[in-house]
Scaffold this motif. Structure first.
Motif, PDB file in Angstrom:
ATOM      1  N   SER A 242       1.279 -23.262  58.858  1.00 24.04           N
ATOM      2  CA  SER A 242       2.081 -22.256  58.157  1.00 24.04           C
ATOM      3  C   SER A 242       1.274 -21.612  57.034  1.00 24.04           C
ATOM      4  O   SER A 242       0.675 -22.286  56.206  1.00 24.04           O
ATOM      5  CB  SER A 242       3.349 -22.911  57.587  1.00 24.04           C
ATOM      6  N   ASP A 243       1.238 -20.321  57.040  1.00 22.57           N
ATOM      7  CA  ASP A 243       0.542 -19.566  55.998  1.00 22.57           C
ATOM      8  C   ASP A 243       1.573 -18.667  55.321  1.00 22.57           C
ATOM      9  O   ASP A 243       1.960 -17.630  55.840  1.00 22.57           O
ATOM     10  CB  ASP A 243      -0.591 -18.734  56.608  1.00 22.57           C
ATOM     11  N   HIS A 244       2.002 -19.086  54.148  1.00 25.02           N
ATOM     12  CA  HIS A 244       3.089 -18.366  53.476  1.00 25.02           C
ATOM     13  C   HIS A 244       2.648 -17.021  52.917  1.00 25.02           C
ATOM     14  O   HIS A 244       3.480 -16.226  52.491  1.00 25.02           O
ATOM     15  CB  HIS A 244       3.656 -19.245  52.349  1.00 25.02           C
ATOM     16  N   ASP A 245       1.333 -16.795  52.899  1.00 24.63           N
ATOM     17  CA  ASP A 245       0.838 -15.521  52.384  1.00 24.63           C
ATOM     18  C   ASP A 245       0.859 -14.424  53.440  1.00 24.63           C
ATOM     19  O   ASP A 245       0.653 -13.261  53.110  1.00 24.63           O
ATOM     20  CB  ASP A 245      -0.598 -15.687  51.862  1.00 24.63           C
ATOM     21  N   GLU A 246       1.082 -14.781  54.694  1.00 22.20           N
ATOM     22  CA  GLU A 246       1.064 -13.774  55.757  1.00 22.20           C
ATOM     23  C   GLU A 246       2.267 -12.842  55.613  1.00 22.20           C
ATOM     24  O   GLU A 246       3.413 -13.284  55.662  1.00 22.20           O
ATOM     25  CB  GLU A 246       1.079 -14.440  57.128  1.00 22.20           C
ATOM     26  N   PRO A 247       2.020 -11.555  55.443  1.00 20.98           N
ATOM     27  CA  PRO A 247       3.144 -10.623  55.236  1.00 20.98           C
ATOM     28  C   PRO A 247       3.918 -10.364  56.519  1.00 20.98           C
ATOM     29  O   PRO A 247       3.418 -10.567  57.629  1.00 20.98           O
ATOM     30  CB  PRO A 247       2.444  -9.350  54.752  1.00 20.98           C
ATOM     31  N   LEU A 248       5.138  -9.905  56.354  1.00 18.24           N
ATOM     32  CA  LEU A 248       5.949  -9.503  57.497  1.00 18.24           C
ATOM     33  C   LEU A 248       5.400  -8.203  58.070  1.00 18.24           C
ATOM     34  O   LEU A 248       4.805  -7.392  57.348  1.00 18.24           O
ATOM     35  CB  LEU A 248       7.407  -9.309  57.068  1.00 18.24           C
ATOM     36  N   LEU A 249       5.616  -8.018  59.366  1.00 19.66           N
ATOM     37  CA  LEU A 249       5.208  -6.766  59.984  1.00 19.66           C
ATOM     38  C   LEU A 249       6.236  -5.683  59.682  1.00 19.66           C
ATOM     39  O   LEU A 249       7.436  -5.955  59.604  1.00 19.66           O
ATOM     40  CB  LEU A 249       5.054  -6.936  61.493  1.00 19.66           C
ATOM     41  N   ASN A 250       5.774  -4.463  59.528  1.00 21.51           N
ATOM     42  CA  ASN A 250       6.673  -3.340  59.285  1.00 21.51           C
ATOM     43  C   ASN A 250       7.488  -2.997  60.530  1.00 21.51           C
ATOM     44  O   ASN A 250       8.629  -2.567  60.433  1.00 21.51           O
ATOM     45  CB  ASN A 250       5.868  -2.118  58.840  1.00 21.51           C
ATOM     46  N   ASP A 251       6.872  -3.167  61.691  1.00 19.08           N
ATOM     47  CA  ASP A 251       7.534  -2.853  62.957  1.00 19.08           C
ATOM     48  C   ASP A 251       7.256  -3.990  63.934  1.00 19.08           C
ATOM     49  O   ASP A 251       6.461  -3.847  64.869  1.00 19.08           O
ATOM     50  CB  ASP A 251       7.025  -1.517  63.510  1.00 19.08           C
ATOM     51  N   ILE A 252       7.909  -5.108  63.723  1.00 16.28           N
ATOM     52  CA  ILE A 252       7.624  -6.300  64.511  1.00 16.28           C
ATOM     53  C   ILE A 252       8.022  -6.132  65.975  1.00 16.28           C
ATOM     54  O   ILE A 252       7.402  -6.691  66.874  1.00 16.28           O
ATOM     55  CB  ILE A 252       8.324  -7.545  63.897  1.00 16.28           C
ATOM     56  N   MET A 253       9.055  -5.321  66.230  1.00 17.10           N
ATOM     57  CA  MET A 253       9.510  -5.151  67.606  1.00 17.10           C
ATOM     58  C   MET A 253       8.480  -4.423  68.462  1.00 17.10           C
ATOM     59  O   MET A 253       8.315  -4.730  69.644  1.00 17.10           O
ATOM     60  CB  MET A 253      10.845  -4.407  67.639  1.00 17.10           C
ATOM     61  N   SER A 254       7.778  -3.473  67.869  1.00 16.36           N
ATOM     62  CA  SER A 254       6.749  -2.764  68.634  1.00 16.36           C
ATOM     63  C   SER A 254       5.636  -3.719  69.050  1.00 16.36           C
ATOM     64  O   SER A 254       5.186  -3.712  70.201  1.00 16.36           O
ATOM     65  CB  SER A 254       6.171  -1.617  67.805  1.00 16.36           C
ATOM     66  N   ALA A 255       5.192  -4.554  68.113  1.00 19.13           N
ATOM     67  CA  ALA A 255       4.163  -5.546  68.442  1.00 19.13           C
ATOM     68  C   ALA A 255       4.680  -6.525  69.490  1.00 19.13           C
ATOM     69  O   ALA A 255       3.943  -6.912  70.412  1.00 19.13           O
ATOM     70  CB  ALA A 255       3.733  -6.292  67.183  1.00 19.13           C
ATOM     71  N   HIS A 256       5.940  -6.897  69.366  1.00 23.88           N
ATOM     72  CA  HIS A 256       6.546  -7.837  70.311  1.00 23.88           C
ATOM     73  C   HIS A 256       6.604  -7.237  71.716  1.00 23.88           C
ATOM     74  O   HIS A 256       6.279  -7.906  72.704  1.00 23.88           O
ATOM     75  CB  HIS A 256       7.948  -8.204  69.832  1.00 23.88           C
ATOM     76  N   HIS A 257       6.985  -5.981  71.807  1.00 28.94           N
ATOM     77  CA  HIS A 257       7.079  -5.322  73.120  1.00 28.94           C
ATOM     78  C   HIS A 257       5.706  -5.196  73.777  1.00 28.94           C
ATOM     79  O   HIS A 257       5.572  -5.409  74.988  1.00 28.94           O
ATOM     80  CB  HIS A 257       7.726  -3.941  72.970  1.00 28.94           C
ATOM     81  N   VAL A 258       4.693  -4.841  72.989  1.00 28.14           N
ATOM     82  CA  VAL A 258       3.348  -4.719  73.546  1.00 28.14           C
ATOM     83  C   VAL A 258       2.853  -6.080  74.020  1.00 28.14           C
ATOM     84  O   VAL A 258       2.268  -6.203  75.107  1.00 28.14           O
ATOM     85  CB  VAL A 258       2.373  -4.131  72.498  1.00 28.14           C
ATOM     86  N   GLN A 259       3.111  -7.097  73.222  1.00 26.73           N
ATOM     87  CA  GLN A 259       2.683  -8.438  73.618  1.00 26.73           C
ATOM     88  C   GLN A 259       3.382  -8.888  74.909  1.00 26.73           C
ATOM     89  O   GLN A 259       2.750  -9.453  75.810  1.00 26.73           O
ATOM     90  CB  GLN A 259       2.968  -9.436  72.500  1.00 26.73           C
TER      91      GLN A 259
END
Length: 351
Positions: free
Chosen positions: A266-283
């Motif tokens: 776990s890396d608590h410094d990792e920021p949230l993605l602005n558009d996580i769904m787009s990255a999720h769909h591509v993945q």
């Protein structure tokens, strides 16, 4: 149990007892989610098989190293269920002797095949593109000190980034999201990517003929015997997969670079993605492409084995690489950090 004057036995259906009672076995399959409209006639099943063989012949032609005897007819479940295979799923895949059941096919279309070939071409182009854009280290220069070794890795980093920059879907992601994914995923992905450049005969890691082999003399001294042995074992598994089919690793590194929260540490410094769904769909799109390519080229059974092995070793690799990163950070002095090239500071997540 008695329903409408018909007698149904509530038999316990397991993998070992599945052939004892066909009625209860079929009932369990339906209760587990099998759809009646997925039952095919003999003619429909034959047509499906012909389509599978046509696509496999295309894949075989593009991948001549594949052993044709390994091809077999697919009996795939949904990709999303791959890592959650239940007892019912096992029963479904072995139920074709009772009914003409053909689960949903995950076929590689000609367009999919062309896409896979294009990705391989992108990967081959990465060295020329990175050189054209300028490298922070001369790959033909010998790395003598530990700091030199770290800075020399910047060449592989820049080449891998040049590969990702050619992927249209990756380029279309939010700019800040791309930075986050690269910063927190690239180090682990870099190690897996190395399996494509390792020469088993000479035992050297070299990406281009003009490169000097990577200097590994500090590896065991820095990381110790246990981590060295773990790394050798896991890396050997990636080498084995790459030896069978390089395209599997090429697609895998794309999938892994797109993973939010990739590290098992776990890396608590990792920021949230602005558009996580787009990255999720591509993945998801590339995961499906990898699965279809593997199943079409290698058959369902071998694909399950390879995919499971791939995931298992990726998880192990994350743990080992986090330990290696911590060892590197403990070794570097403030003066060393000041002399690291910027791309390596980012890769090691040094602020």
């Amino acid at each position: 149990m008695i329903y409408n004057s018909f007698v149904f036995y509530d038999c316990q259906i397991t993998f070992q007892t599945r052939r004892n009672c066909s009625a209860c076995r079929l009932a369990k399959c339906f209760n587990g989610g099998m759809q009646r409209d997925r039952l095919l006639t003999a003619e429909q099943k034959a047509a499906k098989r012909r389509q599978i063989e046509e696509n496999r012949n295309l894949a075989l032609h593009s991948n001549p190293k594949t052993n044709e005897q390994e091809f077999q007819l697919s009996s795939s479940t949904f990709l999303d269920d791959l890592l959650m295979l239940t007892e019912t799923d096992i029963l479904l895949t072995d139920f074709t002797d009772l009914l003409s059941i053909q689960p949903q096919q995950t076929l590689l279309s000609p367009e999919d095949l062309q896409r896979v070939e294009t990705i391989s071409r992108f990967y081959q182009n990465r060295i020329e593109l990175a050189a054209r854009n300028g490298l922070p280290w001369d790959p033909s220069m010998h790395a003598q000190t530990f700091l030199d070794v770290l800075n020399s890795h910047s060449v592989s980093v820049m080449r891998l980034l040049s590969f990702f920059k050619q992927i249209p879907e990756f380029n279309q992601l939010n700019v800040d999201d791309k930075v986050t994914l690269i910063k927190y995923n690239l180090l682990t992905v870099l190690g897996i990517n190395s399996a494509l450049s390792y020469n088993i005969e000479t035992k050297q890691l070299i990406e281009s003929e003009s490169d000097l082999p990577s200097n590994v003399q500090y590896f065991r001294v820095l990381h110790g015997y246990n981590i060295s042995m773990q790394t050798t074992k896991i890396f050997g598994a990636f080498l084995n997969i790459a030896k069978q089919d390089r395209k599997i690793i090429e697609l895998t590194v794309i999938i892994l670079i797109l993973t939010k929260g990739f590290s098992v540490i776990s890396d608590h410094d990792e920021p949230l993605l602005n558009d996580i769904m787009s990255a999720h769909h591509v993945q998801n799109d590339y995961t499906e492409l990898l699965w279809k390519y593997m199943e079409t080229t290698h058959g369902y059974k071998k694909t399950v084995d390879l995919f499971s092995e791939l995931i298992r070793h990726v998880i192990s690799w994350q743990v080992v690489y986090e330990q290696m990163r911590n060892n590197i950070l403990r070794t570097l002095s403030p003066e060393d950090i000041g002399e690291l090239v910027p791309i390596m500071k980012s890769t090691l997540r040094i602020s």
